[in-house]
Design a protein around this motif. Sequence first.
Motif, PDB file in Angstrom:
ATOM      1  N   UNK A  17       0.840  -1.209   0.000  1.00  0.00           N
ATOM      2  CA  UNK A  17       0.000   0.000   0.000  1.00  0.00           C
ATOM      3  C   UNK A  17       0.870   1.252   0.000  1.00  0.00           C
ATOM      4  N   UNK A  18       1.929   1.243   0.831  1.00  0.00           N
ATOM      5  CA  UNK A  18       2.860   2.377   0.892  1.00  0.00           C
ATOM      6  C   UNK A  18       3.761   2.467  -0.344  1.00  0.00           C
ATOM      7  N   UNK A  19       3.736   1.406  -1.173  1.00  0.00           N
ATOM      8  CA  UNK A  19       4.565   1.309  -2.385  1.00  0.00           C
ATOM      9  C   UNK A  19       6.063   1.354  -2.074  1.00  0.00           C
ATOM     10  N   UNK A  20       6.412   0.828  -0.893  1.00  0.00           N
ATOM     11  CA  UNK A  20       7.827   0.753  -0.497  1.00  0.00           C
ATOM     12  C   UNK A  20       8.388  -0.647  -0.743  1.00  0.00           C
ATOM     13  N   UNK A  21       7.478  -1.620  -0.868  1.00  0.00           N
ATOM     14  CA  UNK A  21       7.872  -3.012  -1.120  1.00  0.00           C
ATOM     15  C   UNK A  21       7.243  -3.455  -2.440  1.00  0.00           C
ATOM     16  N   UNK A  22       8.026  -4.162  -3.246  1.00  0.00           N
ATOM     17  CA  UNK A  22       7.513  -4.719  -4.496  1.00  0.00           C
ATOM     18  C   UNK A  22       7.941  -6.178  -4.592  1.00  0.00           C
ATOM     19  N   UNK A  23       7.409  -6.889  -5.571  1.00  0.00           N
ATOM     20  CA  UNK A  23       7.784  -8.296  -5.757  1.00  0.00           C
ATOM     21  C   UNK A  23       9.277  -8.423  -6.074  1.00  0.00           C
ATOM     22  N   UNK A  24       9.845  -7.343  -6.624  1.00  0.00           N
ATOM     23  CA  UNK A  24      11.253  -7.358  -6.991  1.00  0.00           C
ATOM     24  C   UNK A  24      12.179  -7.479  -5.784  1.00  0.00           C
ATOM     25  N   UNK A  25      11.853  -6.773  -4.668  1.00  0.00           N
ATOM     26  CA  UNK A  25      12.747  -6.828  -3.496  1.00  0.00           C
ATOM     27  C   UNK A  25      12.306  -7.826  -2.434  1.00  0.00           C
ATOM     28  N   UNK A  26      11.236  -8.585  -2.705  1.00  0.00           N
ATOM     29  CA  UNK A  26      10.807  -9.618  -1.748  1.00  0.00           C
ATOM     30  C   UNK A  26      11.859 -10.717  -1.523  1.00  0.00           C
ATOM     31  N   UNK A  27      12.539 -11.206  -2.586  1.00  0.00           N
ATOM     32  CA  UNK A  27      13.580 -12.223  -2.349  1.00  0.00           C
ATOM     33  C   UNK A  27      14.650 -11.777  -1.352  1.00  0.00           C
ATOM     34  N   UNK A  28      15.073 -10.496  -1.457  1.00  0.00           N
ATOM     35  CA  UNK A  28      16.085  -9.972  -0.534  1.00  0.00           C
ATOM     36  C   UNK A  28      15.563  -9.969   0.907  1.00  0.00           C
ATOM     37  N   UNK A  29      14.299  -9.563   1.084  1.00  0.00           N
ATOM     38  CA  UNK A  29      13.667  -9.537   2.412  1.00  0.00           C
ATOM     39  C   UNK A  29      13.608 -10.948   2.991  1.00  0.00           C
ATOM     40  N   UNK A  30      13.188 -11.907   2.175  1.00  0.00           N
ATOM     41  CA  UNK A  30      13.061 -13.305   2.629  1.00  0.00           C
ATOM     42  C   UNK A  30      14.427 -13.893   2.964  1.00  0.00           C
ATOM     43  N   UNK A  31      15.435 -13.561   2.155  1.00  0.00           N
ATOM     44  CA  UNK A  31      16.792 -14.075   2.395  1.00  0.00           C
ATOM     45  C   UNK A  31      17.368 -13.514   3.692  1.00  0.00           C
ATOM     46  N   UNK A  32      17.202 -12.212   3.933  1.00  0.00           N
ATOM     47  CA  UNK A  32      17.679 -11.587   5.177  1.00  0.00           C
ATOM     48  C   UNK A  32      16.987 -12.189   6.392  1.00  0.00           C
ATOM     49  N   UNK A  33      15.679 -12.419   6.265  1.00  0.00           N
ATOM     50  CA  UNK A  33      14.903 -13.002   7.369  1.00  0.00           C
ATOM     51  C   UNK A  33      15.349 -14.423   7.667  1.00  0.00           C
ATOM     52  N   UNK A  34      15.571 -15.200   6.593  1.00  0.00           N
ATOM     53  CA  UNK A  34      16.018 -16.591   6.761  1.00  0.00           C
ATOM     54  C   UNK A  34      17.386 -16.650   7.426  1.00  0.00           C
ATOM     55  N   UNK A  35      18.275 -15.728   7.026  1.00  0.00           N
ATOM     56  CA  UNK A  35      19.629 -15.675   7.601  1.00  0.00           C
ATOM     57  C   UNK A  35      19.571 -15.351   9.101  1.00  0.00           C
ATOM     58  N   UNK A  36      18.781 -14.347   9.457  1.00  0.00           N
ATOM     59  CA  UNK A  36      18.632 -13.967  10.876  1.00  0.00           C
ATOM     60  C   UNK A  36      18.007 -15.097  11.679  1.00  0.00           C
ATOM     61  N   UNK A  37      16.971 -15.716  11.118  1.00  0.00           N
ATOM     62  CA  UNK A  37      16.276 -16.812  11.806  1.00  0.00           C
ATOM     63  C   UNK A  37      17.214 -17.991  12.039  1.00  0.00           C
ATOM     64  N   UNK A  38      18.032 -18.310  11.034  1.00  0.00           N
ATOM     65  CA  UNK A  38      18.976 -19.429  11.160  1.00  0.00           C
ATOM     66  C   UNK A  38      19.953 -19.206  12.306  1.00  0.00           C
ATOM     67  N   UNK A  39      20.462 -17.978  12.415  1.00  0.00           N
ATOM     68  CA  UNK A  39      21.403 -17.645  13.502  1.00  0.00           C
ATOM     69  C   UNK A  39      20.721 -17.791  14.855  1.00  0.00           C
ATOM     70  N   UNK A  40      19.503 -17.238  14.968  1.00  0.00           N
ATOM     71  CA  UNK A  40      18.754 -17.287  16.238  1.00  0.00           C
ATOM     72  C   UNK A  40      18.447 -18.732  16.622  1.00  0.00           C
ATOM     73  N   UNK A  41      17.996 -19.522  15.650  1.00  0.00           N
ATOM     74  CA  UNK A  41      17.611 -20.909  15.937  1.00  0.00           C
ATOM     75  C   UNK A  41      18.815 -21.779  16.313  1.00  0.00           C
ATOM     76  N   UNK A  42      19.960 -21.510  15.675  1.00  0.00           N
ATOM     77  CA  UNK A  42      21.178 -22.243  16.044  1.00  0.00           C
ATOM     78  C   UNK A  42      21.568 -21.918  17.482  1.00  0.00           C
TER      79      UNK A  42
END
Length: 431
Positions: free
Chosen positions: A260-285
């Motif tokens: 809605x804010x037009x700050x996120x698009x399908x183009x930058x979603x992979x980067x968001x998901x990758x950063x989240x996965x990386x952070x989650x992996x560190x926390x879970x380990x």
Amino acid sequence: MEYIPVLVLVISFICLLAIGTPVAWSITISSLLTMLVTIPAMPAFTTVSQRMATGLDSFALLAIPFFVLSGELMNKGGIAHRLIAFAKTLVGSFPGGLALINVIAAMLMGAIAGSAMASASAMGSILGPEMEKEGYSKEFGVAVNITSATTGLIIPPSNVLIVYSLASGGVSIAALFLAGYIPGILTGLFLMIVAAIWAKKKKYNVGKRSTLKQVFSTFIDAVPSLLLLVIVIGGIVIGIFTATEASAIAVLYTLILGFIYREISFKNLPEVLLNSASTTAIVMLLIGASMSMSWVMSYENIPQNISSLLLGLSDNPIVILLIINLLLLFVGIFMDMTPAVLIFTPIFLPVVTKLGMDPVQFGIIMVLNLCIGLCTPPVGSVLFVGVGVAKTSIQKVIKPLIPLFLAMIFALFLVTYFPQLTLWLPSLFGF
């Protein structure tokens, strides 16, 4: 002979950290070495690896990757800009206005995103240059940013409080979330007072007073972001959904808001998901490794021995709580928050419950205590993020950090010795 496992655990852990071994591996290897003292190699390896796996087998922990993802979406979704604009109209005309804006925006951003590092990164990159432009010293701006970013770990939703719920054997997450509001706001208030006094002393510029129309306009713009707090916390407290379900709703809401804010698009979603996965992996380990160490300590009766030792030192609750706080402050300097909560909750919780303290209150005390550690070297992750974003050095930031540290310690003192600051809201809602 009974002290040998304790010595092996402590010495090996300290030595591994000293030579630069990552925290998760330091915890795992020291746990394994401790087991090797009492049982053969194969059962020791099997037990440690099994405990790492079973430690992650918890429905409540599913909330962490979702909250991490929602925090990442918020960081990219333009929410920080709107919160800063709203905070600016509220306190921009007070002494140290930009510093106060940093604290309020960090409290709101941290509360919504649940991440101190995301808050420190967002506020530092947006407000840092603006503070310098207005004549504030870079180091003062960094110090305010670093300390205020940690308030979001006390104000819910907070991943660390979910971890504490797991470590404590099932303390209500809803009760912990409610208990965090007053201590978090109180800490932010003390930081604002110190920042205002420092700014007045240094004669930093004061902004223009905002009109009622400007306050209303920025508030309306920030409402969709603030509404997330109402949906998530309100839903958990009323009982519409669990914390885990709330985290999934938070992801969906922030994703829609970003579009809605037009700050996120399908183009930058992979980067968001990758950063989240990386952070989650560190926390879970870290969680898996810490759960294995907690089990090893329980197997070796370490918590019971420490509990007996502390209670043997004094029967005065004030003295015992002071000792525990000092120990946790020391632990926070050398250990990241998640493993510290998982390792030391089973050690100190039995002690404080024997003194009559509510486990909910102790959870807030522990998290607030370890928040101070996030701002201190050598392991202070928020300190490094804040300094890195501002491109300055830790040595230069220490001086303006000290009075802000004292403000946080004063808040910790009040939360420790005045239980109603944490227990009033949970009791009001029947927890």
